[in-house]
Structures are given as C-alpha cells and as structure tokens.
Scaffold this active site. Sequence first.
Site, PDB file in Angstrom:
ATOM      1  N   ASP A  13      -0.168   5.120   0.768  1.00 34.97           N
ATOM      2  CA  ASP A  13      -0.433   6.067   1.860  1.00 34.97           C
ATOM      3  C   ASP A  13      -0.539   5.309   3.187  1.00 34.97           C
ATOM      4  O   ASP A  13      -1.419   4.473   3.342  1.00 34.97           O
ATOM      5  CB  ASP A  13      -1.760   6.809   1.627  1.00 34.97           C
ATOM      6  CG  ASP A  13      -1.707   7.706   0.397  1.00 34.97           C
ATOM      7  OD1 ASP A  13      -0.602   8.057  -0.019  1.00 34.97           O
ATOM      8  OD2 ASP A  13      -2.777   8.059  -0.120  1.00 34.97           O
ATOM      9  N   ASP A  62       0.868  -1.174   0.000  1.00 35.04           N
ATOM     10  CA  ASP A  62       0.000   0.000   0.000  1.00 35.04           C
ATOM     11  C   ASP A  62       0.911   1.232   0.000  1.00 35.04           C
ATOM     12  O   ASP A  62       2.084   1.144   0.392  1.00 35.04           O
ATOM     13  CB  ASP A  62      -0.878  -0.047   1.253  1.00 35.04           C
ATOM     14  CG  ASP A  62      -1.742   1.171   1.398  1.00 35.04           C
ATOM     15  OD1 ASP A  62      -2.488   1.478   0.461  1.00 35.04           O
ATOM     16  OD2 ASP A  62      -1.670   1.824   2.455  1.00 35.04           O
TER      17      ASP A  62
HETATM   18  P1  B16 Z   1      -6.989   9.863  -4.060  1.00 33.96           P
HETATM   19  P2  B16 Z   1      -3.843   4.070  -0.058  1.00 33.96           P
HETATM   20  C1  B16 Z   1      -5.741   5.964  -0.163  1.00 33.96           C
HETATM   21  O1  B16 Z   1      -4.447   5.536  -0.462  1.00 33.96           O
HETATM   22  C2  B16 Z   1      -5.742   6.902   1.034  1.00 33.96           C
HETATM   23  O2  B16 Z   1      -5.388   6.197   2.211  1.00 33.96           O
HETATM   24  C3  B16 Z   1      -7.122   7.488   1.226  1.00 33.96           C
HETATM   25  O3  B16 Z   1      -7.117   8.389   2.312  1.00 33.96           O
HETATM   26  C4  B16 Z   1      -7.537   8.210  -0.062  1.00 33.96           C
HETATM   27  O4  B16 Z   1      -8.855   8.736   0.050  1.00 33.96           O
HETATM   28  C5  B16 Z   1      -7.484   7.218  -1.230  1.00 33.96           C
HETATM   29  O5  B16 Z   1      -6.171   6.697  -1.331  1.00 33.96           O
HETATM   30  C6  B16 Z   1      -7.842   7.864  -2.548  1.00 33.96           C
HETATM   31  O6  B16 Z   1      -6.881   8.830  -2.845  1.00 33.96           O
HETATM   32  O7  B16 Z   1      -7.981  10.900  -3.704  1.00 33.96           O
HETATM   33  O8  B16 Z   1      -5.562  10.387  -4.196  1.00 33.96           O
HETATM   34  O9  B16 Z   1      -7.409   9.064  -5.278  1.00 33.96           O
HETATM   35  O10 B16 Z   1      -3.771   4.060   1.416  1.00 33.96           O
HETATM   36  O11 B16 Z   1      -4.762   3.021  -0.661  1.00 33.96           O
HETATM   37  O12 B16 Z   1      -2.464   4.094  -0.709  1.00 33.96           O
HETATM   38 MG    MG Z   2      -3.046   3.125   3.141  1.00 37.72          MG
END
Ligand code: B16
Ligand code: MG
Length: 215
Positions: A11, A9
């Site tokens: 974030d 993953d």
């Molecule tokens: P975006 P991950 C996720 O990333 C985030 O944890 C989450 O907070 C966010 O809303 C989601 O990506 C979508 O992100 O708006 O940039 O498309 O933890 O799956 O790497």
């Molecule tokens: Mg994450």
Amino acid sequence: MPIQAFILDLDGVLTDTAEYHFRAWKRLADEEGVPFDRRANEELRGVSRRRSLELLLGQRVADYSEEQMEEMMDRKNGYYQSFLESITGDDLLPGARELIDGLKRRGLRIAIGSASKNTRIVLGKLGITEAFDGIADGHSVTRAKPAPDVFIHAAGQLGVPAVACVVVEDAASGVEAALTAGMLTVGIGPQERVGNAHFRYNSTEDTDLNEILGC
Ligand code: B16
Ligand code: MG
C-alpha cells in the site's frame, strides 16, 4: 555485499489503497461517533489494523472491551474488503510495473513486505502475485512495523542476508522498520515522512534503480 533482493511495501508503493482504508475507517468512526478526517488518516499509513484503531479511538480506547475492539476491526475490514472488489491491474501506481520489470531484468529477487492482512487479496486483484519470490504480510509476524520483523521474514523467505536487501517503503513506520533490519532503505514520499531513508523519491515512478544500485 552486492544487493541481491528488493522487498517492496504494497500500500503506497505498488498501489494506493489508502483512500479505501480512509473510507472504511471513516464509516466506522462515524458509526462510533468518533471524529476522523483525512489528516488523521495520514497517521495510519503503514500502521497495523489494531494500532490504527487505537489511534482512531484515542483516549476512548479505554471505553471498549477486547471483544468490541475485535468486532470493530472486523467491521472496518468488511467495509475495506468491499472496496477491494473493484480493484484491477489498472490500480497499480504509475511506475509500479516498470519497477518490478526492472528488478527482474537485473536478476534480482523480489518479495512483498506489507503490514496488511489483505495482501494476497490485493496482489491477486492487481494480477501480480506470480511476480514475487516471497510474500511477507500481516499474517507472517506478530510484531508490526516499526518492528523489523516483516522485512526479516521476507529476507528469510528469499534466503538473502539482510545487508543484501533493499526495502522500498512509503511510511515512516516502514522506513524505521527497514533501517532497524539493517537494510538499504528507499523512501517514497515527502522528506518529512520518509526523509530518514538512504534514498528518497517523490513517487514510485521516480525510483532510479541505477542510482540505488550504484550502477
Ligand atoms: P489491513 P502496507 C498497511 O499496508 C497500510 O498502509 C495501513 O494503512 C493498514 O492499516 C495496514 O496495512 C494493515 O492493513 O487492515 O489490510 O491488515 O503499507 O504495509 O502495505
Ligand atoms: Mg505502505
């Protein structure tokens, strides 16, 4: 079957963009007159942009048209992307580079499995795009975590069966997705959030590859 690949993953495992997501959602919420705080932001960890907006609006979601929903997602993403401009390799979480290097030293293939549609921007800013043999992100699949699709897609890119993959995740939705995909699952974070994973560590830095791989 021996483990052949890790799907990481982004974030919360390799970098902590949660603060930027929070500030961007907070600005949107303030503009819309919707209450939103850090506790509410925790619910958005690993959740898609659309689902995050639905959770943020709560019952007020019924007051908005599809066009307004799209506009708000774009507005939030604009705020978020302006924060991303300042990201550098220094924003890798402690232990992230060591985790990537350790996997490569062991000859394992590695992919990203992230819900974010900004994945490639973030990887580029961190300077680690080339480290990955596959990148599955919010553009790769229609069904977001907790559906297993993004991890299945990543395994397909690597040409590795699901049972030979390990997923490293910081979100409850991601742990659920990885378990549903039939993959060995490593949770990063507290028991109450990622306790369903096969292995759990408090931080990326604490991840023990020997333990996971049964060496
Ligand atoms: P975006 P991950 C996720 O990333 C985030 O944890 C989450 O907070 C966010 O809303 C989601 O990506 C979508 O992100 O708006 O940039 O498309 O933890 O799956 O790497
Ligand atoms: Mg994450």
